[in-house]
Design a protein around this motif. Structure first.
Motif, PDB file in Angstrom:
ATOM      1  N   GLU A 211      37.603  36.761  32.682  1.00  0.00           N
ATOM      2  CA  GLU A 211      38.830  36.678  33.775  1.00  0.00           C
ATOM      3  C   GLU A 211      37.277  36.950  35.231  1.00  0.00           C
ATOM      4  O   GLU A 211      37.380  38.683  34.848  1.00  0.00           O
ATOM      5  N   ILE A 212      37.585  36.624  35.950  1.00  0.00           N
ATOM      6  CA  ILE A 212      36.105  37.007  37.059  1.00  0.00           C
ATOM      7  C   ILE A 212      37.237  38.066  38.494  1.00  0.00           C
ATOM      8  O   ILE A 212      38.522  38.423  38.089  1.00  0.00           O
ATOM      9  N   SER A 213      37.161  39.297  38.726  1.00  0.00           N
ATOM     10  CA  SER A 213      37.503  40.369  39.263  1.00  0.00           C
ATOM     11  C   SER A 213      37.505  39.885  40.311  1.00  0.00           C
ATOM     12  O   SER A 213      38.254  40.914  41.246  1.00  0.00           O
ATOM     13  N   SER A 214      36.093  38.550  41.185  1.00  0.00           N
ATOM     14  CA  SER A 214      35.459  39.210  42.187  1.00  0.00           C
ATOM     15  C   SER A 214      36.544  37.439  43.007  1.00  0.00           C
ATOM     16  O   SER A 214      36.991  36.346  44.255  1.00  0.00           O
ATOM     17  N   TYR A 215      38.179  37.543  41.652  1.00  0.00           N
ATOM     18  CA  TYR A 215      38.618  36.131  42.579  1.00  0.00           C
ATOM     19  C   TYR A 215      38.922  36.239  44.409  1.00  0.00           C
ATOM     20  O   TYR A 215      38.969  34.374  44.222  1.00  0.00           O
ATOM     21  N   VAL A 291      29.790  35.497  41.380  1.00  0.00           N
ATOM     22  CA  VAL A 291      31.003  36.204  40.606  1.00  0.00           C
ATOM     23  C   VAL A 291      31.205  37.294  39.787  1.00  0.00           C
ATOM     24  O   VAL A 291      29.843  37.671  39.925  1.00  0.00           O
ATOM     25  N   ASN A 292      32.103  38.038  40.002  1.00  0.00           N
ATOM     26  CA  ASN A 292      32.140  38.822  39.590  1.00  0.00           C
ATOM     27  C   ASN A 292      33.129  39.518  38.389  1.00  0.00           C
ATOM     28  O   ASN A 292      34.157  39.188  38.044  1.00  0.00           O
ATOM     29  N   GLY A 293      32.672  40.434  37.278  1.00  0.00           N
ATOM     30  CA  GLY A 293      33.767  40.333  36.316  1.00  0.00           C
ATOM     31  C   GLY A 293      32.881  39.641  35.014  1.00  0.00           C
ATOM     32  O   GLY A 293      31.866  38.749  35.042  1.00  0.00           O
ATOM     33  N   PRO A 294      33.536  39.245  33.909  1.00  0.00           N
ATOM     34  CA  PRO A 294      33.737  39.054  32.414  1.00  0.00           C
ATOM     35  C   PRO A 294      33.878  37.818  32.379  1.00  0.00           C
ATOM     36  O   PRO A 294      34.590  36.640  33.071  1.00  0.00           O
ATOM     37  N   ARG A 311      26.812  38.443  35.250  1.00  0.00           N
ATOM     38  CA  ARG A 311      25.517  39.584  36.059  1.00  0.00           C
ATOM     39  C   ARG A 311      25.364  40.696  34.559  1.00  0.00           C
ATOM     40  O   ARG A 311      24.266  40.388  33.963  1.00  0.00           O
ATOM     41  N   LEU A 312      26.075  41.067  33.696  1.00  0.00           N
ATOM     42  CA  LEU A 312      26.135  42.487  33.012  1.00  0.00           C
ATOM     43  C   LEU A 312      26.306  41.714  31.758  1.00  0.00           C
ATOM     44  O   LEU A 312      26.725  42.546  30.070  1.00  0.00           O
ATOM     45  N   LEU A 314      29.151  40.132  30.479  1.00  0.00           N
ATOM     46  CA  LEU A 314      30.496  40.967  29.039  1.00  0.00           C
ATOM     47  C   LEU A 314      31.118  39.832  28.209  1.00  0.00           C
ATOM     48  O   LEU A 314      31.775  40.098  27.970  1.00  0.00           O
ATOM     49  N   ARG A 315      30.536  38.766  28.228  1.00  0.00           N
ATOM     50  CA  ARG A 315      31.323  37.938  27.642  1.00  0.00           C
ATOM     51  C   ARG A 315      30.518  37.554  26.701  1.00  0.00           C
ATOM     52  O   ARG A 315      29.029  36.932  27.220  1.00  0.00           O
TER      53      ARG A 315
END
Lengths: 366, 501, 147
Positions: A211-215, A291-294, A311-312, A314-315
């Motif tokens: 789920e991207i948080s930068s949507y 694009v941010n978030g997992p 980038r982190l 997370l997935r």
């Protein structure tokens, strides 16, 4: 209940993909086996596949896969389609009765070329013309939804577990050099077939987990350039970002991937001056496309396959190679069940895209 | 005068049990509210001139002083409130325009307080800013439409000048004249340490600020004070000041008595002469004139400095912002009507303009509708009281925010709203040497650095909660916002949904 | 040695240094008791001279070769060999005030006995320096100050 497009529905997922770099064909049963192993990562509310190289007899024509919810939609959409394209074939996509899949729409497929007169009058290039026609149908024709619009490729999706969807479309009858698959776990239950993945535009298809948080940043960025995010899904917006960067801005695929998962400033600050400037400019120009978030994303196209992780990291996303084939899946076991002894297995690292180019020429004539 | 038509506003209350008659209050009050009795030993107070600046309260070593609102009842009247009656009396005495300092105190809606932020739960992990990199670096300046790439790592794009900030918070324009040199120095030193910018306003550049020009925004305002080639080139970017949120459509007037040798040198005007900023720029009567001025500044700076245009948030703001962008502005700064000022006519400050939240939301959307939002930078100004206000502004679409009142409060300002009198007891809004020396830049810059550092931490914490690790992904991310208690129309303009939707 | 330096450009003339000095050298160490009730009333070792426009806090320079020490008839005025602090040994002081007469800076005050700054030698930092609201007093080695 509101469906995709009326409300934003985040979802978790399973994804898998196989590609044969040399263009060798892989039967649909293989990808079904891989995605089926990750049954628990989806909840029966969406599954789908994208297959490349399945329509060699129509390889120069656009293949439109369309859901119709009623006869009126069917009639309106066909009228539009026949006006804007020279359609050669119009047929129902063959399906088989599967207990777990019901209440589906009428599913059609069309092969055709653009109506050159209309295209010239519209002053658009061919791909832009096709995109706008597809967007028009999906936004303006209630009950009609074009879910696949590439050449020599097709998406197949439905509400159900992915293995049941594969059976429903009888994918063991298709052979492709590139398969992607998706099992969906939406956190809301609209039960709309159009909301299943992959998401497709022209030859691009995307399966996505996370789920991207930068949507909304990404959506409002891309909508500046004429895109309309009608589905309100992460997958849709990521597809449009790639389409825009690659098709409109002419960026190479791996550079487009760098835009979406740009290196961190800490890292950029340590680069040698030339690279530092390059990446600083890239981030400055494309800040809205970061694009941010997992997420883990597999982008299929007729040029090859791109796998990226957030980038982190997370997935989860695992990659493997065996001979000319490359495999990707949310879980390693989903690779090993179809490729027990790969040459190499690794976890795709955050912000380090893996691009597997197709080594045969499968480009459009123009 | 024997008749006092206006009751005093405050009462200074001295606790005799605590007061040690040290006389600190006597020596600190520029309004002369405190004095020694004839015996020279007992300190007394008379409250008529008290403005509630709290200088005496805060410095009293025994905390013996308290300021209380003086209540003198009028017959109740929801229409003819005491304030209107008192203002009428003041005007009846003076025949003049009412002046005041700082932003409007009127209870207009503050939309920041009606917007709630989002956080991740289950479907998406929140990010711990102490564990993961959390990026708030912000880049201002005109952006090309696309990166032209030969191959990965090699680009032929010609990048216009960019400004890199290590925080989305900049200090708004405050001129030498409206604030003291020590206050400007404090902001300059803080900006340097924080990796952000301060803005010299329209009062020219004092030679003492030369070491900080790499962190300076210099303004070209309608009075053109202190503008010359060196001034323009000694900056990070140049800002054309068209308007100010607190007084849209109004010029400025620095009375001759405030134009000291120092101020006259910085402004390049004769000592003791009135410094008049005309209401409009007399070479900008339309948008095409603005284009010419932008072009002229770019010529004068060898195209090395971005040019910003600062405008007050007025009714047709979205179209004006778009016009500025198309006239060549690299940065457009919008100043909302709650923004501060050193002096403004009360009627203008309290009645003209629109809130920054609405102006920002409609301008950002307008630029997106026109497909040019990503090419320019948008800076919001006009009262940011805490880090959450900043986060909300960025999520509405701002690239960065101008803050002035908050750092002034960090330096001692108590919002007494009498900047215009030039008697600021905290040494901020004054040029009197005995008052300006009260503001020691070495102390105050650290307080400002602390404030912004704290806000940076909070911004990172809030972003982490949203599952965002780069401010790029917060910018324009209106899905992270929900309105509370707002009408359909307000939600529509803000481009957000209501809480619970 | 570390000494107190006054920076007149920063001095506010608030005279809080005097208030805190008195309190630091009182019996109670309580600012209100020291300034209102204590007998004998404590005397501030530091004095601010000037007005709001120009002022500075003056206190003992702790001279390298202090005249007050030389002049002291009882040996009460002492320069600590280790710290360099010049202070009054109250047991020995008889209050003759010879020291006051010879001090070139006027930094010795008259009380029952001689009163002068001892740099708050039992604390880390002198009370006047610690409590100056504008950092107009600094406690530093010679040459260590900024200005």
């Amino acid at each position: 209940m509101l469906k995709e497009g009326q409300i934003r529905i985040p979802s978790g997922c399973a994804i898998a993909a196989i590609i044969d770099r040399k263009g060798g064909l892989i039967n649909g049963s293989e990808i079904i086996k891989s995605i089926a192993l990750m049954h628990d990562r989806s909840n029966g509310l969406g599954g789908g596949f994208a297959a490349y190289g399945i329509y060699p007899e129509h390889k120069d024509e656009y293949a439109f896969h369309i859901f119709y919810e009623n006869a009126q939609a069917h009639q309106n959409c066909e009228e539009f389609l026949f006006k804007h394209f020279n359609i050669d074939v119009a047929e129902r996509i063959p399906t088989k009765t599967v207990d777990s899949i019901s209440n589906g729409p009428d599913i059609w497929r069309y092969f055709g070329r653009v109506n050159r007169v209309r295209m010239k009058n519209s002053r658009l290039d061919e791909s832009e013309y096709v995109v706008q026609c597809v967007t028009k149908v999906n936004a303006a024709f209630e009950g009609a939804y074009i879910f696949s619009s590439g050449k020599n490729m097709g998406c197949f999706k439905a509400v159900g577990y992915p293995e049941d969807v594969g059976e429903f479309y009888m994918l063991d009858r298709y052979d492709a050099y590139l398969w992607t698959a998706h099992g969906r776990f939406p956190t809301n239950t609209p039960g709309w077939w159009g909301g299943a993945h992959p998401f497709n535009i022209l030859d691009w298809s995307i399966v996505h987990n996370g789920e991207i948080s930068s949507y909304d940043t990404n959506r409002r960025y891309i909508e500046q350039f004429g895109y309309k995010c009608t589905m309100q899904t992460d997958t849709e917006v990521i597809t449009y970002l790639f389409d825009h960067l690659i098709r409109h801005h002419g960026l190479p695929v791996n550079v487009a991937a760098d835009v979406l998962t740009a290196p961190e400033w800490d890292e950029i600050d340590r680069m040698e001056p030339g690279h530092k400037e390059y990446f600083t400019n890239l981030r400055a120009i494309y800040s809205g496309a970061l694009v941010n978030g997992p997420f883990s994303v597999i982008l299929g196209s007729n040029k090859g396959l791109l796998a990226i992780n957030d980038r982190l990291k997370l997935r989860s996303l695992t990659a493997a190679t065996k001979g000319s084939r490359a495999y990707f899946a949310s879980e390693e076991s989903a690779i090993r069940i179809i490729c027990p002894d790969p040459d190499k297995v690794w976890s795709v690292s955050g912000a380090e895209p893996v691009f597997v180019p197709l080594e045969i020429d499968e480009r459009e004539d123009d | 005068m024997s008749v006092n038509y206006i009751p005093r506003r405050f009462t200074v209350i001295r606790d005799r049990e605590l007061c040690i008659n040290c006389g600190c209050c006597v020596r600190q009050c520029s309004n002369e509210c405190h004095y020694f009795s004839d015996d020279g030993k007992t300190v007394l107070s008379q409250s008529d001139a008290c403005v509630a600046c709290h200088r005496c309260v805060d410095l009293c070593p025994t905390r013996a002083l308290r300021i209380e609102k003086y209540v003198c009842d009028y017959r109740e009247n929801a229409n003819w409130t005491p304030q209107y009656q008192q203002e009428i009396c003041r005007q009846a005495e003076t025949g003049g325009v009412l002046l005041s300092g700082m932003g409007t105190p009127k209870p207009y809606p503050v939309y920041w307080d009606k917007i709630l932020l989002n956080a991740s739960q289950v479907t998406n992990p929140s990010i711990d800013p102490l564990r993961e990199p959390m990026e708030i670096r912000t880049i201002l300046g005109r952006k090309p439409e696309k990166l032209t790439v030969e191959k990965k790592g090699k680009s032929t794009v010609e990048m216009p000048p960019q400004v890199i900030l290590e925080t989305p918070i900049m200090f708004s324009a405050m001129s030498f004249g409206s604030i003291s040199l020590n206050a400007q120095k404090s902001l300059a030193m803080a900006a340097k340490e924080l990796g952000t910018l301060f803005n010299v306003g329209e009062g020219g550049l004092h030679p003492d600020l030369k070491p900080f020009t790499d962190r300076a925004v210099v303004q070209v305002a309608s009075g053109r004070f202190g503008v010359h080639s060196d001034y323009l080139n000694n900056s990070k970017y140049v800002e054309i000041k068209i308007g100010q949120g607190a007084k849209p459509g109004i010029g400025g007037h620095l009375p001759g008595e405030k134009v000291s040798v120092e101020v006259s040198n910085a402004r390049m005007i004769p000592e003791g002469s009135d410094a008049i900023s005309p209401a409009p720029h007399h070479d900008i009567y339309s948008i095409e004139d603005l284009r010419q001025l932008i072009w002229a500044i770019k010529q004068a700076t060898g195209n090395k400095k971005p040019v910003s245009v600062k405008i007050a948030a007025v009714h047709n703001i979205a179209a004006i912002v778009s016009g500025c962008a198309r006239a060549g502005a690299d940065i457009v700064a919008i100043d909302g009507f709650r923004g501060g000022t050193g002096a403004a006519p009360v009627r203008i400050r309290d009645n003209v303009g629109i809130p920054i939240e609405l102006a920002l939301a409609s301008s950002d959307q307008r630029l997106r509708d026109e497909g040019i939002r990503s090419q320019i930078s948008l800076v919001a100004a006009g009262s940011f009281r805490c880090s959450a206000d900043i986060v909300k502004a960025i999520a509405l679409g701002a690239d960065a925010c101008y803050c002035a009142s908050a750092p002034l409060i960090a330096m001692g300002c108590h919002m007494c709203q009498t900047c215009n009198t030039g008697k600021c007891n905290w040494g901020i809004a004054t040029q009197r040497p005995e008052l300006t020396k009260r503001l020691n830049p070495e102390i105050m810059y650290k307080r400002v650095v602390n404030l912004i550092t704290a806000w940076n931490h909070e911004i990172k914490e809030i972003m982490g909660g949203m599952g965002i690790n780069s401010i790029d992904s917060l910018r324009g991310n209106r899905l992270m916002l929900r309105g509370i208690g707002l009408s359909e129309k307000e939600l529509e303009i803000l481009g957000i949904r209501h809480a619970g939707e | 040695m570390k000494r107190i330096y006054a920076i007149e450009e920063l001095c506010l003339n608030c005279r809080l240094c005097e208030v805190y000095c008195k309190s630091a050298h009182s019996q109670s160490k309580d600012i209100i008791k020291a300034n209102k009730y204590e007998e004998p009333a404590p005397v501030s070792r530091v004095t601010v001279y000037g007005d709001n426009f120009l002022s500075a806090a003056l206190n003992c320079r702790h001279c390298d070769d202090p005249k007050c020490v030389k002049a002291c008839i009882t040996g009460a005025m002492t320069k600590d060999k280790k710290t360099g602090i010049v202070y009054v040994n109250e047991d020995k002081c008889i209050g003759c005030m010879t020291c006051l007469a010879v001090c070139p800076y006027g930094c010795i005050k008259e009380g029952k006995k001689a009163v002068k700054c001892d740099l708050c030698r039992n604390d880390d930092e002198p009370a006047c320096v610690k409590n100056c609201p504008n950092h107009a007093l600094i406690y530093a080695e010679p040459g260590g100050e900024e200005k």
